[in-house]
Design a protein around this motif. Structure first.
Motif, PDB file in Angstrom:
ATOM      1  N   ILE A   1       0.851  -1.187   0.000  1.00  0.00           N
ATOM      2  CA  ILE A   1       0.000   0.000   0.000  1.00  0.00           C
ATOM      3  C   ILE A   1       0.888   1.239   0.000  1.00  0.00           C
ATOM      4  CG2 ILE A   1      -1.604   1.356   1.393  1.00  0.00           C
ATOM      5  CD1 ILE A   1      -3.009  -0.910   0.088  1.00  0.00           C
TER       6      ILE A   1
ATOM      7  N   GLU B   1       1.172   5.686  -1.574  1.00  0.00           N
ATOM      8  CA  GLU B   1       0.421   6.856  -2.007  1.00  0.00           C
ATOM      9  C   GLU B   1       0.671   7.199  -3.467  1.00  0.00           C
ATOM     10  OE1 GLU B   1       1.574  10.550  -0.253  1.00  0.00           O
ATOM     11  OE2 GLU B   1       3.693  10.169  -0.487  1.00  0.00           O
TER      12      GLU B   1
ATOM     13  N   ASP C   1      -2.783   5.672   0.451  1.00  0.00           N
ATOM     14  CA  ASP C   1      -3.272   4.306   0.218  1.00  0.00           C
ATOM     15  C   ASP C   1      -3.916   4.184  -1.160  1.00  0.00           C
ATOM     16  OD1 ASP C   1      -2.410   3.952   2.755  1.00  0.00           O
ATOM     17  OD2 ASP C   1      -4.374   3.722   3.665  1.00  0.00           O
TER      18      ASP C   1
ATOM     19  N   ASP D   1      -6.033   2.694  -7.447  1.00  0.00           N
ATOM     20  CA  ASP D   1      -7.099   3.411  -6.741  1.00  0.00           C
ATOM     21  C   ASP D   1      -7.806   2.492  -5.747  1.00  0.00           C
ATOM     22  OD1 ASP D   1      -8.860   5.295  -5.856  1.00  0.00           O
ATOM     23  OD2 ASP D   1      -9.611   5.876  -7.819  1.00  0.00           O
TER      24      ASP D   1
ATOM     25  N   GLN E   1      -8.725   2.853  -2.680  1.00  0.00           N
ATOM     26  CA  GLN E   1      -9.762   3.415  -1.832  1.00  0.00           C
ATOM     27  C   GLN E   1     -10.945   4.003  -2.608  1.00  0.00           C
ATOM     28  OE1 GLN E   1      -9.670   3.012   1.309  1.00  0.00           O
ATOM     29  NE2 GLN E   1      -7.550   2.447   1.695  1.00  0.00           N
ATOM     30  N   ASN E   2     -11.015   3.724  -3.914  1.00  0.00           N
ATOM     31  CA  ASN E   2     -12.120   4.263  -4.705  1.00  0.00           C
ATOM     32  C   ASN E   2     -12.131   5.787  -4.631  1.00  0.00           C
ATOM     33  OD1 ASN E   2     -14.326   4.106  -6.419  1.00  0.00           O
ATOM     34  ND2 ASN E   2     -15.798   3.785  -4.776  1.00  0.00           N
ATOM     35  N   ASP E   3     -10.951   6.377  -4.707  1.00  0.00           N
ATOM     36  CA  ASP E   3     -10.795   7.819  -4.555  1.00  0.00           C
ATOM     37  C   ASP E   3     -11.330   8.574  -5.765  1.00  0.00           C
ATOM     38  OD1 ASP E   3      -9.784  10.225  -3.345  1.00  0.00           O
ATOM     39  OD2 ASP E   3      -8.123  10.155  -4.754  1.00  0.00           O
TER      40      ASP E   3
END
Length: 322
Positions: A266, A268, A278, A304, A306-308
């Motif tokens: 994980i 950024e 994450d 993606d 975290q479904n950002d």
């Protein structure tokens, strides 16, 4: 993952905000947001548990450990530091190898570090060189080395206790704290790995995205990057822009070579719709590698997480040595 729409919306919002709100919102934030505290990662010295199998027995390397330098910072320049609690959690990433039926999989308390064990760093803030041997982690969760294999992990979590009664940890720290400038994740994932020659999978590689784009290429598709050894012998890192159609600043991307599989931890993105924390992570079917052939390898990761900006997608890149 529509960055184009996001950027337009953000730009329009800034125009409207500047016309209507002066400094009122800034004043409200300063008056009402409570100042917290962080444990900043100064350096990761070691963070892996290398294993070898000799005569049918699993041997843990003498270099197996989590070894880090951390620095505490609070609103009183470190004066609020009371102590730090340390916990660990075991995760079996290789259920078909090794018997972990006796493992403690809930979080285990390892001990308390009082403020007196911290020393003043170069900026006057409390610093600590923290080391946790691999054998200590294995024993803490009621395991023996024979139960381990590549892909297993230990997550060491810190809880920062202040003299005013507050506690900060990974469960109440936002993305701006855990990543970026503060780099204070409050927890570290230590993987079980097999030894890898530090001369392998390093050098210049052509990277090519072989899965469909997610609103453009994820990295600088078709470019040549330099892959180098990371914080451990089995970690590799390279720099590339994330979503170069929108952001051009290079960002580091880390790979873990774990006993035949390339695992993406994980990590950024510096080009995202919110914090970017994450953003990239592992998949259920990681790419494999041949330790004796580093001419071509593949990297598969979840994009993606975290479904950002949109639903997570699986992305694969081919690396060809130049």
């Amino acid at each position: 993952m529509n960055f184009r729409k996001l950027l337009f919306t953000a730009f329009a919002g800034c125009i409207l905000f500047s016309c209507d709100s002066d400094d009122k919102v800034t004043n409200v934030v300063q008056d009402n947001v409570e100042t917290g505290a962080v444990l900043r990662t100064v350096e990761i010295v070691e963070n892996s548990i290398p294993i070898a199998i000799e005569n049918g027995q699993t041997i843990i390397s003498g270099e197996a450990r989590l070894s880090i330098i951390i620095e505490e910072q609070d609103e009183n320049e470190g004066a609020l530091l009371e102590s730090v609690d340390v916990y660990t959690t075991f995760s079996d990433g290789s259920p078909d190898t090794g018997d972990t039926s006796m493992a403690v999989t809930e979080e285990v308390f390892l001990g308390n570090i009082p403020a007196s064990l911290f020393t003043a760093g170069p900026f006057g803030l409390p610093r600590l060189e923290f080391t946790l041997d691999g054998s200590e982690l294995v024993s803490a969760v009621n395991l023996t080395p024979d139960a381990l294999f590549g892909g297993d992990t230990f997550t060491t979590r810190f809880a920062l206790n202040l003299t005013d009664g507050r506690t900060f940890s990974s469960d109440n720290a936002g993305g701006i704290i855990t990543a970026g400038f503060f780099n204070s994740p409050f927890q570290y994932i230590t993987p079980v790995v097999c030894n890898l020659d530090t001369n392998s999978f390093v050098g210049n590689y052509l990277i090519e995205e072989i899965t469909p784009y997610v609103d453009g290429p994820t990295f600088a598709d078709g470019s040549v990057v330099e892959v180098s050894v990371g914080d451990t012998d089995t970690e590799r890192v390279f720099f590339t822009p994330n979503y170069p159609d929108y952001c051009t600043t290079p960002n580091d991307f880390k790979l873990l070579f774990v006993c035949g599989e390339i695992i993406i931890p994980i990590q950024e993105s510096n080009c995202a719709c919110s914090s970017g924390a994450d953003f990239f992570g592992p998949t259920d079917a990681p790419a494999n590698y041949d330790a004796n052939d580093d001419t071509v390898f593949f990297v598969t990761f979840l994009n993606d997480v975290q479904n950002d900006c949109g639903p997570p997608a699986i992305t694969t890149y081919q690396f060809t040595k130049q």
